[in-house]
Design an enzyme around this catalytic site. Structure first.
Site, PDB file in Angstrom:
ATOM      1  N   GLU A   1       0.845  -1.187   0.000  1.00  0.00           N
ATOM      2  CA  GLU A   1       0.000   0.000   0.000  1.00  0.00           C
ATOM      3  C   GLU A   1       0.882   1.239   0.000  1.00  0.00           C
ATOM      4  O   GLU A   1       1.961   1.257   0.597  1.00  0.00           O
ATOM      5  CB  GLU A   1      -0.920  -0.010   1.226  1.00  0.00           C
ATOM      6  CG  GLU A   1      -1.961   1.071   1.183  1.00  0.00           C
ATOM      7  CD  GLU A   1      -3.061   0.887   2.209  1.00  0.00           C
ATOM      8  OE1 GLU A   1      -3.379   1.870   2.900  1.00  0.00           O
ATOM      9  OE2 GLU A   1      -3.611  -0.232   2.313  1.00  0.00           O
TER      10      GLU A   1
ATOM     11  N   HIS B   1      -5.446   0.715  -2.609  1.00  0.00           N
ATOM     12  CA  HIS B   1      -6.050  -0.537  -2.150  1.00  0.00           C
ATOM     13  C   HIS B   1      -5.787  -1.601  -3.211  1.00  0.00           C
ATOM     14  O   HIS B   1      -5.802  -1.285  -4.402  1.00  0.00           O
ATOM     15  CB  HIS B   1      -7.566  -0.399  -1.993  1.00  0.00           C
ATOM     16  CG  HIS B   1      -8.005   0.157  -0.688  1.00  0.00           C
ATOM     17  ND1 HIS B   1      -9.326   0.129  -0.300  1.00  0.00           N
ATOM     18  CD2 HIS B   1      -7.340   0.759   0.319  1.00  0.00           C
ATOM     19  CE1 HIS B   1      -9.449   0.695   0.896  1.00  0.00           C
ATOM     20  NE2 HIS B   1      -8.255   1.090   1.286  1.00  0.00           N
TER      21      HIS B   1
ATOM     22  N   ASP C   1     -10.264   3.321   7.210  1.00  0.00           N
ATOM     23  CA  ASP C   1     -10.240   4.568   6.439  1.00  0.00           C
ATOM     24  C   ASP C   1     -11.277   5.548   6.969  1.00  0.00           C
ATOM     25  O   ASP C   1     -10.973   6.701   7.270  1.00  0.00           O
ATOM     26  CB  ASP C   1     -10.540   4.316   4.952  1.00  0.00           C
ATOM     27  CG  ASP C   1      -9.483   3.505   4.240  1.00  0.00           C
ATOM     28  OD1 ASP C   1      -8.312   3.516   4.678  1.00  0.00           O
ATOM     29  OD2 ASP C   1      -9.835   2.862   3.239  1.00  0.00           O
TER      30      ASP C   1
ATOM     31  N   HIS D   1      -4.412   7.160  -0.864  1.00  0.00           N
ATOM     32  CA  HIS D   1      -3.733   5.889  -0.637  1.00  0.00           C
ATOM     33  C   HIS D   1      -4.245   4.855  -1.640  1.00  0.00           C
ATOM     34  O   HIS D   1      -5.159   5.141  -2.414  1.00  0.00           O
ATOM     35  CB  HIS D   1      -3.862   5.405   0.811  1.00  0.00           C
ATOM     36  CG  HIS D   1      -5.220   4.949   1.219  1.00  0.00           C
ATOM     37  ND1 HIS D   1      -6.231   5.809   1.571  1.00  0.00           N
ATOM     38  CD2 HIS D   1      -5.736   3.705   1.334  1.00  0.00           C
ATOM     39  CE1 HIS D   1      -7.308   5.122   1.900  1.00  0.00           C
ATOM     40  NE2 HIS D   1      -7.039   3.834   1.758  1.00  0.00           N
TER      41      HIS D   1
END
Length: 163
Positions: free
Chosen positions: A36, A100, A111, A98
Site C-alpha cells: 500500500e 487498495h 479509512d 492511498h
C-alpha cells in the site's frame, strides 16, 4: 489539464491536475507483492472549489505492507509546510490519498474512522482518494460527514472527457 469533478450537489468542483494523477498511477497495487502507498494532497481552496496540484509520495521511513500504510516519514509534513510557506500560506493541505489492492476501491472501516478523526480537527472540507488496481474512489469529508463524489463509471467517463 484538469480533471473536473462535482463536489456534492452544489456548483463547487474538485479540480485535480492530471499530472498529479499520473504521478500516483505507478503506486497502484497491481501485483501480489505490491505494498500500500499513501501521501497527502496539496493545493488551493478557490471559493467553493478545491484544486489539487500536488501530492506527496511514499518515502524511506514510511511503513508499508500489502494492506496498510503508516506515514512515518517526516517528509510529508516538511513538504506540506514548505509549500504552504512558499505560497504565502495559500497552498494548503487538502486531504489524503492511498492505494487498495482491489479493482474497484472502497473505503475500509479503518479509512472511515481515520478520515472522520481528521475532519473533526479541520475547519475546511477534506478530499480523500483511493487508487484501486483499475479505478479510483473519490470522497469529501466535512465534520462527521463523508460522501463519495462519483461512482467509478461516472469518474472514468469524466476523466476520459478531460484527457
Amino acid at each position: 489539464m484538469l480533471a473536473k469533478l462535482p463536489l456534492g450537489s452544489s456548483d463547487a468542483l474538485l479540480l485535480i491536475e492530471t499530472e498529479v494523477l499520473k504521478e500516483l498511477d505507478p503506486y497502484r497495487q497491481t501485483h501480489s507483492h505490491s505494498s500500500e502507498s499513501a501521501g497527502v494532497l496539496l493545493g488551493y481552496r478557490r471559493g467553493d472549489h478545491i484544486h489539487i496540484v500536488q501530492a506527496t509520495l511514499p518515502a524511506a521511513d514510511d511503513v508499508r505492507s500489502r494492506s496498510s500504510f503508516w506515514r512515518r516519514d517526516r517528509s510529508h509534513q516538511q513538504i506540506a509546510t514548505r509549500e504552504w510557506r512558499r505560497s504565502g500560506r495559500i497552498k494548503d493541505y487538502l486531504g489524503e490519498w492511498h492505494t487498495h489492492p482491489e479493482a474497484t476501491p472502497t473505503p475500509s472501516t479503518v479509512d472511515v474512522s481515520e478520515w472522520r478523526s481528521l475532519c473533526s480537527r479541520n475547519k475546511e472540507p477534506l478530499i480523500f482518494v483511493i487508487l484501486g488496481t483499475a479505478g479510483n474512489w473519490y470522497g469529501i469529508g466535512f465534520g462527521a460527514e463523508l460522501q463519495a463524489l462519483l461512482d467509478l463509471d461516472e469518474m472514468e467517463h469524466e476523466l476520459s472527457c478531460n484527457s
